[in-house]
Every structure is written in C-alpha cells, then in structure tokens.
Design a protein around this motif. Structure first.
Motif, mmCIF file in Angstrom:
data_model
loop_
_atom_site.group_PDB
_atom_site.id
_atom_site.type_symbol
_atom_site.label_atom_id
_atom_site.label_comp_id
_atom_site.label_asym_id
_atom_site.label_seq_id
_atom_site.Cartn_x
_atom_site.Cartn_y
_atom_site.Cartn_z
ATOM 1 N N HIS B 15 110.992 59.141 16.491
ATOM 2 C CA HIS B 15 112.371 59.079 16.058
ATOM 3 C C HIS B 15 112.868 58.004 14.820
ATOM 4 C CE1 HIS B 15 114.544 61.551 19.487
ATOM 5 N NE2 HIS B 15 113.474 61.368 19.969
ATOM 6 N N GLU B 16 113.950 58.688 14.297
ATOM 7 C CA GLU B 16 114.440 57.718 13.455
ATOM 8 C C GLU B 16 115.525 56.982 14.243
ATOM 9 O OE1 GLU B 16 115.236 57.444 9.819
ATOM 10 O OE2 GLU B 16 113.158 58.575 9.680
ATOM 11 N N VAL B 17 115.601 55.502 14.232
ATOM 12 C CA VAL B 17 116.534 54.854 14.825
ATOM 13 C C VAL B 17 116.998 53.800 14.051
ATOM 14 C CG1 VAL B 17 115.522 55.391 17.238
ATOM 15 C CG2 VAL B 17 114.792 53.170 15.785
ATOM 16 N N GLU B 18 118.331 53.013 14.500
ATOM 17 C CA GLU B 18 118.914 52.039 13.797
ATOM 18 C C GLU B 18 117.900 50.750 13.941
ATOM 19 O OE1 GLU B 18 122.849 50.294 13.334
ATOM 20 O OE2 GLU B 18 123.243 51.868 14.845
ATOM 21 N N ASP B 19 117.606 49.842 12.822
ATOM 22 C CA ASP B 19 116.841 48.945 13.339
ATOM 23 C C ASP B 19 116.976 48.031 14.289
ATOM 24 O OD1 ASP B 19 116.022 49.639 10.946
ATOM 25 O OD2 ASP B 19 116.365 48.056 9.415
ATOM 26 N N ARG B 20 118.098 47.665 14.791
ATOM 27 C CA ARG B 20 118.671 46.691 15.710
ATOM 28 C C ARG B 20 118.555 47.389 17.201
ATOM 29 N NH1 ARG B 20 125.093 46.400 15.220
ATOM 30 N NH2 ARG B 20 125.623 48.709 14.982
ATOM 31 N N THR B 21 118.055 48.569 17.257
ATOM 32 C CA THR B 21 117.800 49.300 18.431
ATOM 33 C C THR B 21 116.727 48.448 19.302
ATOM 34 O OG1 THR B 21 118.281 51.232 17.441
ATOM 35 C CG2 THR B 21 117.325 51.420 19.683
ATOM 36 N N LEU B 22 117.312 48.323 20.427
ATOM 37 C CA LEU B 22 116.307 47.760 21.684
ATOM 38 C C LEU B 22 115.312 48.775 22.309
ATOM 39 C CD1 LEU B 22 118.704 45.201 23.321
ATOM 40 C CD2 LEU B 22 117.116 44.574 21.505
ATOM 41 N N LEU B 23 114.038 48.399 22.456
ATOM 42 C CA LEU B 23 113.418 49.421 23.361
ATOM 43 C C LEU B 23 113.944 49.882 24.598
ATOM 44 C CD1 LEU B 23 110.690 50.788 23.635
ATOM 45 C CD2 LEU B 23 109.704 48.655 24.860
ATOM 46 N N ALA B 24 114.758 49.261 25.404
ATOM 47 C CA ALA B 24 115.293 49.908 26.254
ATOM 48 C C ALA B 24 116.383 50.820 26.070
ATOM 49 C CB ALA B 24 116.106 48.607 27.090
ATOM 50 N N ASN B 25 117.084 50.624 25.036
ATOM 51 C CA ASN B 25 118.331 51.702 24.703
ATOM 52 C C ASN B 25 117.530 52.888 24.142
ATOM 53 O OD1 ASN B 25 119.624 48.752 24.085
ATOM 54 N ND2 ASN B 25 121.014 50.210 25.033
ATOM 55 N N PHE B 26 116.356 52.582 23.163
ATOM 56 C CA PHE B 26 115.532 53.655 22.839
ATOM 57 C C PHE B 26 114.958 54.631 23.819
ATOM 58 C CE2 PHE B 26 111.370 55.432 21.411
ATOM 59 C CZ PHE B 26 111.867 56.218 20.218
ATOM 60 N N LEU B 27 114.528 54.140 24.926
ATOM 61 C CA LEU B 27 114.240 54.888 26.045
ATOM 62 C C LEU B 27 115.050 55.508 26.741
ATOM 63 C CD1 LEU B 27 111.729 52.121 27.621
ATOM 64 C CD2 LEU B 27 110.899 54.415 26.341
ATOM 65 N N ARG B 28 116.322 55.078 26.842
ATOM 66 C CA ARG B 28 117.279 55.670 27.530
ATOM 67 C C ARG B 28 118.109 56.600 26.735
ATOM 68 N NH1 ARG B 28 119.495 53.678 32.024
ATOM 69 N NH2 ARG B 28 121.515 54.628 31.096
ATOM 70 N N ASP B 29 118.455 56.190 25.712
ATOM 71 C CA ASP B 29 119.406 56.933 24.739
ATOM 72 C C ASP B 29 118.794 57.864 23.834
ATOM 73 O OD1 ASP B 29 121.290 55.149 25.738
ATOM 74 O OD2 ASP B 29 121.342 53.773 24.084
ATOM 75 N N SER B 59 112.183 45.502 28.621
ATOM 76 C CA SER B 59 112.294 46.304 27.130
ATOM 77 C C SER B 59 113.594 46.119 26.571
ATOM 78 C CB SER B 59 112.352 47.759 27.596
ATOM 79 O OG SER B 59 113.150 48.024 28.537
ATOM 80 N N CYS B 60 114.646 45.227 27.097
ATOM 81 C CA CYS B 60 115.579 44.670 26.491
ATOM 82 C C CYS B 60 115.365 43.579 25.539
ATOM 83 C CB CYS B 60 116.807 44.246 27.589
ATOM 84 S SG CYS B 60 116.447 42.740 28.218
ATOM 85 N N SER B 61 114.162 43.152 25.710
ATOM 86 C CA SER B 61 113.890 41.791 24.833
ATOM 87 C C SER B 61 113.114 42.177 23.698
ATOM 88 C CB SER B 61 113.210 40.767 25.897
ATOM 89 O OG SER B 61 111.827 41.014 26.163
ATOM 90 N N MET B 62 112.766 43.348 23.366
ATOM 91 C CA MET B 62 112.092 43.999 22.293
ATOM 92 C C MET B 62 112.866 44.905 21.596
ATOM 93 S SD MET B 62 108.429 45.018 23.722
ATOM 94 C CE MET B 62 107.495 45.277 22.487
ATOM 95 N N VAL B 63 112.834 44.547 20.171
ATOM 96 C CA VAL B 63 113.423 45.554 19.310
ATOM 97 C C VAL B 63 112.413 46.789 19.152
ATOM 98 C CG1 VAL B 63 114.056 45.798 16.900
ATOM 99 C CG2 VAL B 63 114.415 43.720 18.029
ATOM 100 N N VAL B 64 112.927 47.922 19.213
ATOM 101 C CA VAL B 64 111.903 49.015 19.321
ATOM 102 C C VAL B 64 110.742 48.927 18.312
ATOM 103 C CG1 VAL B 64 113.366 50.644 18.007
ATOM 104 C CG2 VAL B 64 111.892 51.499 19.664
ATOM 105 N N GLY B 65 110.979 48.375 16.847
ATOM 106 C CA GLY B 65 110.072 48.425 16.225
ATOM 107 C C GLY B 65 108.837 47.451 16.609
ATOM 108 N N GLN B 66 109.072 46.613 17.382
ATOM 109 C CA GLN B 66 107.929 45.865 18.032
ATOM 110 C C GLN B 66 106.859 46.710 18.715
ATOM 111 O OE1 GLN B 66 110.731 42.949 19.457
ATOM 112 N NE2 GLN B 66 109.134 41.392 18.875
#
Lengths: 774, 154
Positions: B15-29, B59-66
């Motif tokens: 997926h293409e995502v905003e850099d600031r996206t958290l892993l938790a939000n990526f999984l959910r949204d 997963s809220c403590s990781m930026v998705v890029g990590q």
C-alpha cells in the motif's frame, strides 16, 4: 435438566466474535464517502469566547466544513439538559443548564467544545482544527468544590440563583436525628473526601452520523448504553421528531454508566452530515475522553454517627457537597440521590438526617458511574462505623452484628424510604467471616510483622439498589419456528445474549443455540431504556418472562386447533403443547411454524407469533453483601498490597454464576482502583486537567488485583417473580471503604487515624511521617 | 507518502501510505483488520498488540515503515481456520472477557508470552499482562485463562 438453563455456568455466546477480532465496535464501522470530524477544545477552564476565526482551517487541505458556536446560535440548536430535576422529587427547584453541541459564549471547563472540523481524513481534520484562531478572555476558574462555595468564588453560571449551588436535597428528619445525637452515649464524626474518578471504558467514545436528504432521516451509529435514550435526547437538541432519527449501537466496549447519556459529539456528527451531505465520523482520542467524558464521585462530606454505650447506632447525620461540574447533564442528579438515601445502608437506625448540595465547578460534568452515589453512601457509613468500633473497643465484625437489620425485621423501611423486601444480612456476614478466616487474623498479622510489614483487616456490609424505571422485552418467532429476543435493554459486556437465552430456553423449551438476540437499533427494537443501574436482570428478565407467558397463551389456541382439541385441554410442559390426558403433543417450534402458513389456519389466528412483556421497578430490589479485606503495608515505602479479599453477595437468584462472578471481579477492580490510585485531578488554580492520559490517570493492572474469594447466597427477592437482585455495581460499592478501613487498621498502631482516597503510596507514606511513629 | 509491503496473516500486502501512519492505523484503515483496537494515545492500554516477526508489540508504537518487509500476525490470523488458538479457547472457557474491547490485544499478548515462556508462574503471568489494561474483568479470569491455555498447549 436444561444444561443451558437458569443457574447454569453457560459459556457466553458473545465471545466468538471478540476472541477472533470480529467484534463491531464504533470505530470498526465505516460508511461509503464518509469524512472525519475533529474537535477543537477549550484550553481554558473559564473564558469568554470573543471570536472564532476559522478562515485558515476552512482553507486547509481536505477540509469539508468547520462548525462553530455562532452556527449553533444561528441554527437555534438545543442543548443536553437534566432529565430529572430536584423539583421532580419534591425538592426546591434546581438550576437547569443546557450543554449545546458547541460552546456559544463562554468556555466553562478545559475541554469544552469550541469548534468541529470535518475533513476527508481524520489527520486532516485534526491538523485543521489547530489552525482555528480563537480569541479568549481568560476568567478566573474554580475546580474544587470547597472553593466553589467560598464567598466571592468565580461563578460557573451567572444566572444561577444559588451562586454555584445548583440544588439541594434533604432526606430524613432533622428533629428526630438531633434528639438522638443529644442523648447519644458516643458520637463520632468524620470529614471525608470521595475522590473524582472517571469510568475509562477501554473503548473510547465515538460516533458516525448520516443524514439522508431524500427522506430527511438521520442515522447515528452510537457508542452508547442507551440507544433510545440517546435518540430522545438528540431529537431535542436537533429539534427533530424521534421518528426522524435512527440510533444503532453495535458492540460497545464498556460504559459503566458513563455512556448512558448522549454527548455533544453525537449531535455534531448528525448536524455536520446534514450540512456537508456525507456521513461524518468522530472518534475520541484518549486525551479527549479523559477531558470530555462525564466524571464521577467528587464529594466532600461531613458525617456523624451517634451510638449508645453498647455500640448500637442511634443516629446518623451528613452534610455533603457533591460536584456537578460545568453542566447539569441528563442523568446528573442520580448520584446525589443515592449518595444520601443509602447512608443508613444495612443498619437498623431510624434517626437519620442527611443533606447535600450539588455544586457547579469549572470541570467536566459529573454523572453516574458504576454505583452512582451508593459508593459514596457506603463509604460514609462504613468509615464511621469502623471509627466508632475502634473508639468503643468493639470488634469491627461484632459492631456490625449488633447493628445489621435482622431477617425477622424484613420487610424493613429505611428512614430514607427504601423498603428492603428480603435479606439475611447476619447469615451473609457470618459466611463471609468464616470464608475469610476472620478469627485467624492475628497469626497472619504476626507473620506480616515478622517480615517488617503492617497488616490490617476490615469487614463491611453494603446494600445496593438494582433497577430503575420500567422496560419492555419482546419475543418474535421466525417462520422456521426459532425465537428471537428483542431487548429494550442494551448489553455492553454483561452477556445478555447468553443470560436471556438461558431464560427463554427454560421457559419455551427451545434449543439455547437456536435463540437469536436483537438489541441496540431503534428501528428494530420498538422501545427500550438501555442498561445501567443494575437494571437488566430484574427488569429485562421479568419483562421477558411476561413475554414468554403471553406467547404461550397466544400459541395455545393454535396448538388446540392443530391437534383438534379444546384450548382448555392444552398444557404447555417442557417445550411441548400437550392435549391433557392423551399422548397427542406438538413442540413449541411446530406450533410457531403454523403461524407462518401461507394460507389456511392463519386465516383464523393471524400471521406471525410474537409477544411483548413489560416490567417496572416498583419497588427496586436490594442486593447486599459483605466484603472482607486483609492487606499489608510497607511502612518504608507506603506501598499497600491486598493479601486476601472475600466477598459474599446476596444477589437473589443467580442466572449465570460465571457472569455474576465476573461482574463482582470487575466491580472490585474499579472500587479498589478508586481507593488506591484513581484520581481525575484538576489544578486547583487553573482548572487544567492534570490526569489527561493513561500515563497520568492510574488504573489497576494485573499486578494490583488480589485473588478473590467470591460466593453467593441466594435469598430470592420477593418483589419480582424471578427473585432476581442486580449484580452489576455491587463490587464497586462495597470495596472502597473495605480496603481503606483495612489500611487504617494497619496504620492505627502507628498513629494514623485518617486517610483520604486515593491512598497512594505517597499519601500513605506522608500520613506515616506526619503521625511520627513510623 | 511511502510504499509499504509486508506479510499480514500469511498474505502479502502492498500500500501507499502517509509516512506518519502508525502500524495500528494501517492494519485497521488500509487493510480493514479492525480486530486490532486503539484504546489510548500513549501505548498504555495494549489493545493494539500484534505480532511482528514473532514478537508481541503494540502496533500504535510503530510507524508502519518500521514494519516494512515484516511478518505481521493479527488476531484475525491467530486461529487455524475454524480451530481456535488455545488462548482464544481459554479466554472463552474462563470468562476472561466481558465487553471484548481489550480482548484481541490481551490474547495477542498472552499468545506471545506463552511462546516465550510455555509454563509461566503467577508472577511471570502478571508481568506478561503488565502492558495491557482491562476495565471489565479485574484480570482474575484473564490470569486463570493464561494458566488454562498453558496447560492446553503442553
């Protein structure tokens, strides 16, 4: 026996979705083309809003619209207001307030809603909210109750005739109580603080609103305990008919009373959806939850107990100030009533005079939270009684034996006009003492002291009230003959889909697994009042029983016709309609199916089999029980640890022991949390919330909970056919005075006579230092 | 914006995502895996616990890029088809959940704990649950469920 019937520890049917991640909580629900809202909250506890300039926000990327207080005024929107006023109880009139969707003139607490930004994404909405320029004129604020009643205190409502006093309530008889005190052999008095806490269900609030311009109807996906109540409250804010609003609540992640009323955001998403033509979703961050959820408790009370020379209570008096916060919200009065009327509790005392004043402060509004006033009442009585026992040199269990209302005194009317229909308080107390090995305490104390700790113990007794108002339950058969329960109550963790189905499978003899459960949708449930105040087991259960009886009565003539017998000869036994004295029979399911025949017999009986039942809390039931705690204190650090905790509850007939015990555990955790760590703290001068995150607001984690010994004594309530008493709040009510009394028992030898909640290690340590004997 | 690739519950996703996206939000949204919940803003509640490369993390403590390139397991992927994971089974059997909101995070934390330590003692269980808040159960039945699951997994 029906292994899924009443009294069985049936595993919950709700669990499968939650353990596999398939729950549907508010933030899991999305609609096509939805946009997202973000709030701008007041950073000041008290300020005039001179101007709100949203031009920069409106121009920000992704922004769809920005709503402000000026638009609230222009649209003449209403506000959330008290559902019950003191004058409805026969007390002098109180000061009514209205909480609009957004503040229009003044911010009255830090967290008051100033503007609402709607954008394509949540991040864009939050970014844009920071671009709104608000000119505030900051005013002096008052966040402590005692400060709010001092002369010259800043006023929360300029037009309130009582200054910051919203209303007063009084119960009992002053002359009778004063006379008892005048001739008392012994009087104890205490000044107690019941700390402000907040419910903090782990699911933050949220909502999703959609307006359909084609038919003028609104739909709100809500995070609530009370869908129909929210519909009614919002219809007044938006000035629309209730039929124009559908409220749907799916899974709700805990509420504890805090989610029982509508909130401004519920109105904002609906209003914004109408304005921008798209569904609008809002979800609270945890910081926003802590700022804007209604808080609870926050009471200071001066209380006195009169006793004769034998330790028999002869009188009780209390004068309390209870915070109301910045607004008098719909259920705002509830804690005030219970906190006074339950002061006599389980004890046989008729000379009682109690009064309270509700105080506006520049803080989040206060409302019901698990126990709602009953924890405050029990805290008063049990703290007083332990002090009296100590001063008179009577064992704490013995002084309770001497004062508990005896079983032969039931029904017993308290001087605050509750009628206890049933209860065997002495039996429950003795069971608790035995289970806790009360008499073996000294050996354990010696052991603790060997390891350098102080050990204390306490026993308390509480009486609670289960149920409030009336409700309606419905049973509907599907064409296949299976049964759906359509509930006016609203389960949000209590396991109603399981317990109601246990009841119905017993009464109708239909398979437990086949029963369908419907709740939480105002278009599917004709009416209901939701779940709070430990109301659902008694009111929902008995209403359901009536519905089941009505359904059987309705099906009997059909069964008679199908079996070519007289209706009078039909019996309903173990799920079967039988023709008396013959071997002819049909199952409930077969008869129900006949109600859906496309022609023929339905000409005579009509299409469809359904029935409803209602039940009213008139009178309520009175769960009661005994809590016993032993704890250790490390005097070097002030750290306390609960070593043993015993509860014996009389909750009447137990529907599902697994669920009842779970309710006790959860209640205890919240009560113990209030006693030892929880505190929604405001800065005294500025009114800023100091506990604005889970880093600051401390709650019990797994390490703080003791192993609990919990037992039930089933004394059936006489005021409802099922003999049920409530269970939801009991643990939270009984535990705070129990653990604090145990702490004081441990600290008394070191000279500490008093401590307020939360008894944090720092407070315990400071009290020990002040006493100087540590 | 960044392009993110990872394996979630055994499936490759990109997926293409905003850099600031958290892993938790990526999984959910982005992925619609709403079993991973968000209950606080400060990594205190543990509702968002998932496994990243076999470790239980919030997963809220990781930026998705990590988590780029990682193997991620969420509550939706824990059961083996229709067969529940022993921890899921134990939570239901021991009535270790009420409202169910903290439950997925609890179950992911506990399954992570039991992977590292198949026979934890009371103290280790309590320590293992330190990162997760529950407001309904008082933890008593959760602790019971952990023991129950540990026995079942032997």
């Amino acid at each position: 026996m029906n292994k899924f019937g009443i009294g069985q520890p049936v595993r919950r049917v709700e669990d499968q979705g939650f353990i596999t991640g398939r729950g549907r909580f508010i933030d899991d629900i999305n609609l096509p083309h939805q946009c997202h809202g973000a709030l701008l909250l007041s950073p000041h506890a008290h300020a005039l809003i001179k101007s709100v300039d949203a031009a920069r926000a409106r121009a920000a990327p992704g922004v769809v619209c920005v709503l402000t207080g000026a638009q609230v005024l222009a649209e003449k929107l209403g506000g959330l207001t008290a559902a019950m006023m003191p004058e409805n109880l026969g007390a002098p009139p109180g000061h009514r307030t209205f909480m609009p969707p957004l503040a229009t003139d003044k911010a009255r607490f830090a967290g008051d809603r100033i503007a609402f930004v709607v954008a394509q994404t949540e991040a864009q909405a939050r970014d844009a909210a920071e671009l709104i320029d608000v000119e505030y004129q900051v005013l002096p604020a008052v966040s402590y109750i005692e400060d709010a009643v001092a002369a010259g205190a800043p006023l929360v409502w300029d037009d309130c005739p009582g200054g910051n006093v919203a209303y007063g309530l009084m119960f009992g008889n002053k002359e009778v109580a004063d006379a008892a005190f005048a001739k008392a052999a012994h009087v104890v008095s205490l000044h107690l603080t019941n700390n402000r806490v907040t419910a903090n269900p782990i699911e933050p609030r949220g909502c999703l609103g959609e307006f359909n311009p084609a038919n003028g109807k609104y739909t709100l996906y809500a995070c609530t305990q009370n869908p129909h109540g929210v519909r009614q409250e919002l219809s007044q804010v938006l000035h629309i008919a209730e039929t124009k609003l559908r409220v749907i609540a799916e899974d709700v992640g805990g509420g504890f009373g805090m989610k029982a009323d509508a909130y401004p955001e519920d109105a904002l998403v609906l209003w914004a959806s109408r304005l921008c033509g798209r569904p609008v979703k809002w979800r609270a961050s945890r910081a926003e939850s802590l700022l804007t959820d209604s808080h609870a408790r926050d009471q200071v009370v001066h209380c006195e107990m009169a006793l004769d020379a034998n330790g028999k209570i002869t009188g009780l008096r209390a004068r309390a100030l209870q915070a109301l916060g910045a607004f008098f919200i719909p259920a705002g009065i509830v804690p005030s009533i219970f906190s006074m009327r339950f002061i006599p509790g389980p004890y046989d005392v008729q000379a009682v005079h109690v009064m309270m004043q509700a105080i506006f402060t520049h803080t989040a509004p206060l409302g019901p939270y698990r126990g709602a006033g009953r924890p405050e009442a029990v805290y008063v009585t049990e703290r007083l009684l332990d002090r009296a026992a100590r001063e008179l040199g009577i064992d704490p269990a013995e002084i309770r034996r001497r004062n508990l209302i005896r079983a032969d005194q039931m029904p017993y009317t308290t001087p605050t006009f509750y009628e206890y229909d049933s209860g065997e308080f002495h039996q429950v107390l003795e069971k608790g003492l035995l289970a806790a090995d009360w008499d073996g305490f000294e050996a354990r104390r010696a052991q603790s002291e060997k390891s350098g700790k102080r050990r204390g113990r306490a026993v308390t007794y509480y009486v609670e009230q289960g149920g409030i108002m009336n409700d309606r339950m419905e049973l509907r058969c599907d064409p296949g003959g299976t049964v759906a329960i359509v509930a006016g109550t609203f389960s949000h963790g209590q396991g109603h889909a399981t317990t109601y189905a246990q009841m119905v499978s017993d009464w109708l003899g239909v398979p437990f697994e086949s029963i369908r459960f419907v709740q939480g949708d105002t278009d599917q449930v004709p009416f209901g009042r939701g779940t709070y105040a430990a109301r659902s087991s008694m009111i929902g259960g008995n209403a359901l029983k009536k519905a089941a009886e009505a359904m059987i009565a309705k099906a009997k003539p059909m069964a008679a016709a199908l079996m070519e017998a007289a209706a009078a000869d039909i019996e309903f036994v173990e799920g079967e309609f039988r023709v008396a004295g013959t071997d002819r029979k049909m199952t409930f399911t077969q008869v129900a199916q006949a109600f859906y025949y496309p022609m023929g017999i339905t000409d005579q009986f009509g299409v469809g089999l359904e029935a409803s039942g209602t039940f009213a809390t008139n009178p309520p039931n009175h769960p009661n029980g005994c809590h016993i705690c032993e704890l250790e204190v490390d005097v070097e650090t002030g750290v306390t640890s609960i070593e043993r905790y015993t509860v014996v509850d009389d909750v009447g007939i137990v529907i599902n022991p697994l669920i009842c015990e779970g309710q006790v555990h959860g209640g205890l955790a919240q009560g113990i949390g209030q006693a030892f760590m929880e505190h929604a703290a405001y800065d005294r001068k500025t009114g800023q919330l100091l506990t604005g995150s889970f880093l600051d607001y401390s709650m019990p984690r797994a390490d703080y909970m003791p192993q609990v010994s919990s037992a039930f004594v089933e004394i059936p309530a006489k005021t409802n056919p099922l003999g049920i008493k409530g269970i939801g709040e009991a643990g939270t009510i009984g535990s705070p005075p129990t653990v604090i009394n145990a702490l004081l028992d441990a600290l008394h030898p070191l000279g500490v006579e008093h401590i307020d909640m939360p008894a944090t290690p720092a407070r315990v340590w400071s009290a020990l230092q002040a006493a100087g004997k540590a | 914006m960044a392009k993110i690739e990872m394996t979630v519950n055994g499936k490759k996703v990109s997926h293409e995502v905003e850099d600031r996206t958290l892993l938790a939000n990526f999984l959910r949204d982005q992925l619609g895996l709403t079993g991973t919940h968000i209950g606080c803003d400060t990594s205190q509640c543990g509702c968002c616990t998932v496994h990243v490369d076999g470790l239980a993390v919030k997963s809220c403590s990781m930026v998705v890029g990590q988590a780029n390139g990682a193997e991620v397991l969420t509550i939706e992927g824990l059961a083996n088809g229709e067969t529940l994971h022993p921890v899921q089974q134990a939570f239901s059997e021991c009535h270790a959940l009420q409202c169910g909101f903290c439950t997925p995070g609890m179950i992911m934390a506990v399954s992570g704990l039991l992977k590292d330590n198949p026979a934890p003692n009371d103290e280790e269980i309590i320590q293992g649950l330190e990162g997760n808040l529950c407001r309904c159960t008082g933890y008593i039945n959760i602790i019971k469920a952990v023991k129950h699951a540990a026995v079942a997994m032997k």
